[in-house]
Structures are given as structure tokens and as C-alpha cells.
Scaffold this motif. Structure first.
Motif, PDB file in Angstrom:
ATOM      1  N   PRO A 284       0.805  -1.228   0.000  1.00  0.00           N
ATOM      2  CA  PRO A 284       0.000   0.000   0.000  1.00  0.00           C
ATOM      3  C   PRO A 284       0.838   1.278   0.000  1.00  0.00           C
ATOM      4  O   PRO A 284       0.480   2.258  -0.664  1.00  0.00           O
ATOM      5  CB  PRO A 284      -0.811  -0.111   1.295  1.00  0.00           C
ATOM      6  CG  PRO A 284      -0.848  -1.572   1.590  1.00  0.00           C
ATOM      7  CD  PRO A 284       0.428  -2.144   1.080  1.00  0.00           C
ATOM      8  N   ASP A 285       1.968   1.277   0.736  1.00  0.00           N
ATOM      9  CA  ASP A 285       2.773   2.501   0.851  1.00  0.00           C
ATOM     10  C   ASP A 285       3.455   2.880  -0.466  1.00  0.00           C
ATOM     11  O   ASP A 285       3.852   4.026  -0.662  1.00  0.00           O
ATOM     12  CB  ASP A 285       3.846   2.332   1.936  1.00  0.00           C
ATOM     13  CG  ASP A 285       3.225   2.201   3.312  1.00  0.00           C
ATOM     14  OD1 ASP A 285       2.020   2.552   3.452  1.00  0.00           O
ATOM     15  OD2 ASP A 285       3.911   1.727   4.242  1.00  0.00           O
ATOM     16  N   LEU A 286       3.620   1.897  -1.336  1.00  0.00           N
ATOM     17  CA  LEU A 286       4.323   2.167  -2.590  1.00  0.00           C
ATOM     18  C   LEU A 286       3.386   2.738  -3.669  1.00  0.00           C
ATOM     19  O   LEU A 286       3.843   3.353  -4.630  1.00  0.00           O
ATOM     20  CB  LEU A 286       4.982   0.872  -3.093  1.00  0.00           C
ATOM     21  CG  LEU A 286       5.947   0.982  -4.280  1.00  0.00           C
ATOM     22  CD1 LEU A 286       7.124   1.897  -3.945  1.00  0.00           C
ATOM     23  CD2 LEU A 286       6.452  -0.393  -4.704  1.00  0.00           C
ATOM     24  N   VAL A 287       2.090   2.580  -3.446  1.00  0.00           N
ATOM     25  CA  VAL A 287       1.132   3.042  -4.456  1.00  0.00           C
ATOM     26  C   VAL A 287       1.256   4.550  -4.646  1.00  0.00           C
ATOM     27  O   VAL A 287       1.162   5.323  -3.690  1.00  0.00           O
ATOM     28  CB  VAL A 287      -0.327   2.686  -4.050  1.00  0.00           C
ATOM     29  CG1 VAL A 287      -1.308   3.218  -5.100  1.00  0.00           C
ATOM     30  CG2 VAL A 287      -0.483   1.175  -3.882  1.00  0.00           C
ATOM     31  N   GLY A 288       1.509   4.972  -5.867  1.00  0.00           N
ATOM     32  CA  GLY A 288       1.654   6.398  -6.159  1.00  0.00           C
ATOM     33  C   GLY A 288       2.986   6.982  -5.735  1.00  0.00           C
ATOM     34  O   GLY A 288       3.236   8.179  -5.916  1.00  0.00           O
ATOM     35  N   ASN A 289       3.851   6.149  -5.164  1.00  0.00           N
ATOM     36  CA  ASN A 289       5.131   6.653  -4.650  1.00  0.00           C
ATOM     37  C   ASN A 289       6.354   6.051  -5.325  1.00  0.00           C
ATOM     38  O   ASN A 289       7.477   6.246  -4.837  1.00  0.00           O
ATOM     39  CB  ASN A 289       5.224   6.391  -3.142  1.00  0.00           C
ATOM     40  CG  ASN A 289       4.311   7.308  -2.357  1.00  0.00           C
ATOM     41  OD1 ASN A 289       4.226   8.506  -2.659  1.00  0.00           O
ATOM     42  ND2 ASN A 289       3.618   6.757  -1.377  1.00  0.00           N
ATOM     43  N   VAL A 290       6.123   5.342  -6.417  1.00  0.00           N
ATOM     44  CA  VAL A 290       7.274   4.738  -7.115  1.00  0.00           C
ATOM     45  C   VAL A 290       8.249   5.829  -7.555  1.00  0.00           C
ATOM     46  O   VAL A 290       9.467   5.626  -7.535  1.00  0.00           O
ATOM     47  CB  VAL A 290       6.801   3.887  -8.321  1.00  0.00           C
ATOM     48  CG1 VAL A 290       7.989   3.411  -9.153  1.00  0.00           C
ATOM     49  CG2 VAL A 290       5.998   2.683  -7.847  1.00  0.00           C
TER      50      VAL A 290
END
Lengths: 82, 133
Positions: free
Chosen positions: B115-121
Motif C-alpha cells: 500500500p505505501d508504494l502506491v503512487g510513490n514509485v
């Protein structure tokens, strides 16, 4: 283990599964058509084929290599340049 | 694997390939007369009666993890094949906890899906990392 065979005057034939031999050619053709759609994430079709390895002729089956990574490469022909 | 007989394989190994690498070809050279196995894998060229340049990566469970098919005049990139195997081995070992982004090779950073990586790549990975240089 690969089974060694004696080099004769005929080309060694591809060993077919018992199951396949019993099916008539139409059914086999249908199966080949179906299975020729290779998909990632799906099992690689097993086969047994004659080969040359370490100075000997032997029959090799893909299923003997379960437990290892396999790179299966096809190419147009021996002595081609690329 | 090609449609050539095992006899031709032997002569090609003995007369040419072994001279290129200073030893015998270290893997079985398989014969597919008639192209039945090539047909099974969908890479047999009926018109030419030969196999095209199909390359399949098969994992230890017998599952196809990747493939590439080229027409005859263009050769493969062996380094890329090795890189893909290294990447597949890493993700298999990590059991889904890690993924290898575009351009990954051993030593480069992996991504941890969640979840934390979503939109944060964009914070974790730069486009320049897709390239070797």
C-alpha cells in the motif's frame, strides 16, 4: 536420467507419450493447436527428444529438469551464422 | 533445439562450436525433426520447415516464466536472458515481497510492493535506472 541410444542409419524418432499415440491424428492436431498458445505462468509442455551431449547421443525429457531453471532455445539450423 | 539430426549437431559441435569456446557445448543439443516440439511451443515456421528463434525460461516447477521469439537474422542477447533468470530467481526467493523494476540487474534496488508504494514509485525509482548507462 537421459537414456543413451546407439547411433543407427535412421534419424531417431521423437518419443511420443503413450496417450498421444492412441489418439487419432485429427485429435492430435487439435491438441497441438490448443497447446501452441504458450502462456507465461502456465506449465511448459513436456517432451522427449534425441540429443547430442558430452560426446553421446541420448534421449532427453524436459521433465527430467524439474527442480532447475531451464533455458529452452530453438534456432533455425546448425551452421547458420547468427 | 533445431530440426537438424543429432549427427549434424555432433559435427557442428566438433567442427565449429567447440573451436569457438574451447570445449564441447555444455548443454544438450536437441533434435526436433519434423518440428513437432516447435509446433507445441508455437515457434515452428511451416513455410521454411525450420524453428524460429524462440527462447523460453522455465522455472524449477516447470512453469514458463518468460519467452522471446525472433526471426532468423537477428541473434539473441544472452546477457539479457541471464539478467531475467537472476530477476526471476530473486522474486521467487522473496515470495512476492520484492519486485524488480525496469532495468534492474543484480546490485540495483528492488521495489517492495504494498500500500505505501502506491503512487510513490517516483520517490523510489528514477527513469535513469531503466538504462544500463
Amino acid at each position: 536420467m537421459p537414456e543413451e541410444f546407439k547411433a543407427g542409419c535412421q534419424r531417431p524418432s521423437i518419443v511420443k507419450n503413450q496417450e498421444d499415440v492412441q489418439k487419432d491424428s485429427v485429435q492430435v492436431a487439435e491438441i497441438i493447436k490448443e497447446e501452441s498458445m504458450i502462456k507465461v505462468g502456465k506449465p511448459a509442455p513436456d517432451f522427449t527428444a534425441p540429443g547430442f551431449f558430452e560426446g553421446k547421443f541420448a534421449n532427453f525429457s524436459l521433465s527430467e529438469y524439474l527442480g532447475q531453471w531451464v533455458v529452452l532455445c530453438f534456432y533455425p539450423g546448425d551452421f547458420t551464422f547468427v | 533445439m533445431s530440426v537438424d539430426s543429432v549427427f549434424v549437431h555432433k559435427v557442428w559441435n566438433d567442427q565449429e562450436l567447440s573451436k569457438m569456446i574451447g570445449k564441447n557445448i555444455p548443454f544438450p543439443m536437441l533434435s526436433d525433426g519434423g518440428g513437432n516440439i516447435g509446433k507445441l511451443y508455437g515457434i515452428y515456421d511451416e513455410e521454411g520447415g525450420v524453428e524460429t528463434r524462440g527462447r523460453f525460461l522455465i522455472d524449477p516447477d516447470g512453469i514458463v516464466q518468460g519467452f522471446e521469439v525472433l526471426t532468423p537474422p537477428v541473434g539473441r542477447n544472452v546477457s539479457e536472458t541471464l539478467r531475467q533468470i537472476q530477476a526471476f530467481q530473486l522474486v521467487r526467493e522473496a515470495k512476492g515481497a520484492e519486485a524488480t523494476p525496469s532495468g534492474w540487474r543484480p546490485g540495483k534496488k528492488t521495489l517492495k510492493p504494498g500500500p505505501d508504494l502506491v503512487g510513490n514509485v517516483w520517490k523510489e525509482w528514477k527513469v535513469s535506472e531503466a538504462f544500463d548507462e
